[in-house]
Design an enzyme around this catalytic site. Structure first.
Site, short mmCIF file in Angstrom:
data_model
loop_
_atom_site.label_atom_id
_atom_site.label_comp_id
_atom_site.label_asym_id
_atom_site.label_seq_id
_atom_site.Cartn_x
_atom_site.Cartn_y
_atom_site.Cartn_z
N ASP A 50 52.87 28.02 35.53
CA ASP A 50 53.40 27.28 34.37
C ASP A 50 54.69 27.93 33.88
O ASP A 50 54.74 29.13 33.64
CB ASP A 50 52.37 27.27 33.24
N TYR A 55 62.14 28.60 28.71
CA TYR A 55 61.84 30.01 28.97
C TYR A 55 63.00 30.72 29.66
O TYR A 55 63.05 31.95 29.66
CB TYR A 55 60.59 30.15 29.86
N LYS A 80 58.66 22.06 31.73
CA LYS A 80 58.72 21.29 30.49
C LYS A 80 60.15 20.93 30.10
O LYS A 80 61.08 21.71 30.33
CB LYS A 80 58.07 22.08 29.35
N HIS A 111 57.94 19.42 25.88
CA HIS A 111 57.53 20.72 25.38
C HIS A 111 57.10 20.67 23.91
O HIS A 111 56.11 21.31 23.53
CB HIS A 111 58.69 21.72 25.55
#
Length: 298
Positions: A50, A55, A80, A111
């Site tokens: 994931d 990120y 996401k 997200h």
């Protein structure tokens, strides 16, 4: 205790696809650590990774996948759509595919239910909302770039808005939400289940410096079972019926978190974890331009 194969367990989504129950989360992993963590996890046996555009580590995740030698088709890959990309979903998925170095994503999530203005992250995009974002996301499965679409951080209030809109033709396959004994969200999980939406638990270990690890019930249970507190928390989530994506970059912990086969928590042990009175959220919504958590999912 009953014997189980938690590491090969899957859940069938409303699309018919099977998501591995246990995965590796990569949120808040430092640069240059993620690539190694993903490789270690896949070599250990994980088949669910994931990540997210937000990120900033998709390229490292992709490198870790390549380095592992595990064929792409054996891996469930989730990423996401970031908040400032809501009005350019096609650009968002193309960016993620390029960074990850793959041809398709198994699960693409919105997200947050927050369409943020990319020129001012403290503001919402004018004339745009997550309904319009979902309208664009619904076009993706037909392109072959995405196999399943879903949402993340959606509470009951926003799910009802989404599901009741006439333009919603695809029910989210997954709602990825914060789930641990101090944030169990039973009403939200039950709502997801009722609507055929699978729940994935993030921050399932309570995140860094979690108050969970000072809880005597958890610590004594781990000691009595000769398990780590993290293993207890993961077993609790899996036996509740959701997939879990514990984050770690430490080789020993990544491997230990995967060693869940051959044992289960008893009903009594699960009830002890359910009875933890403390409540806290790792992820709040104060940083967003709109409120997304309303405290009504408990």
């Amino acid at each position: 205790m009953a014997s189980t194969k938690a590491t090969s367990k899957t859940y069938t989504l409303n699309t018919g696809d099977k998501i591995p129950a246990l995965g590796l989360g990569t949120w808040q992993s430092k640069p240059h650590e993620v690539e190694n963590a993903v490789e270690i996890a896949l070599r250990k046996g994980y088949r669910h990774i994931d990540t997210a555009l937000a990120y900033g580590n998709e390229a490292e995740v992709g490198a870790g996948i390549k380095n592992s030698g595990v064929p792409r088709e054996e891996i469930w890959l989730t990423t996401k759509l970031d908040n400032p990309w809501h009005h350019r979903v096609e650009d968002g998925i193309n960016s993620s595919l390029k960074s990850l170095g793959v041809d398709y994503i198994d699960l693409y999530l919105m997200h947050w239910p927050s369409s943020t203005d990319p020129t001012d992250l403290k503001k919402h995009l004018p004339d745009w909302n997550f309904i319009k974002t979902w309208q664009e996301m619904q076009k993706l499965p037909a392109t072959g770039k995405v196999r399943n679409i879903g949402v993340s951080n959606f509470g009951i209030k926003n799910l009802e808005i989404l599901l009741n809109d006439p333009s919603t033709k695809i029910i989210p396959a997954v709602n990825q939400i914060e789930l641990h004994p101090n944030n169990p969200s039973p009403k939200l999980v039950a709502y997801n289940t009722e609507k055929g939406i699978h729940s994935t638990g993030y921050s399932c270990l309570g995140s860094t410096n979690s108050p969970l690890y000072s809880n005597e019930s958890l610590l004594s249970m781990a000691k009595a079972l000769d398990k780590t507190p993290q293993q207890i928390l993961l077993a609790w989530g899996l036996q509740k019926g959701w997939s879990v994506i514990p984050k770690s970059v430490n080789k020993e912990r990544i491997e230990k978190n995967f060693e869940l086969d051959g044992w289960e928590l008893t009903d009594e042990e699960i009830k002890k974890l359910d009875a933890m009175p403390e409540r806290f959220k790792v992820c709040g919504d104060a940083w967003l331009p709109v409120k997304v958590f309303f405290g009504d999912d408990e």
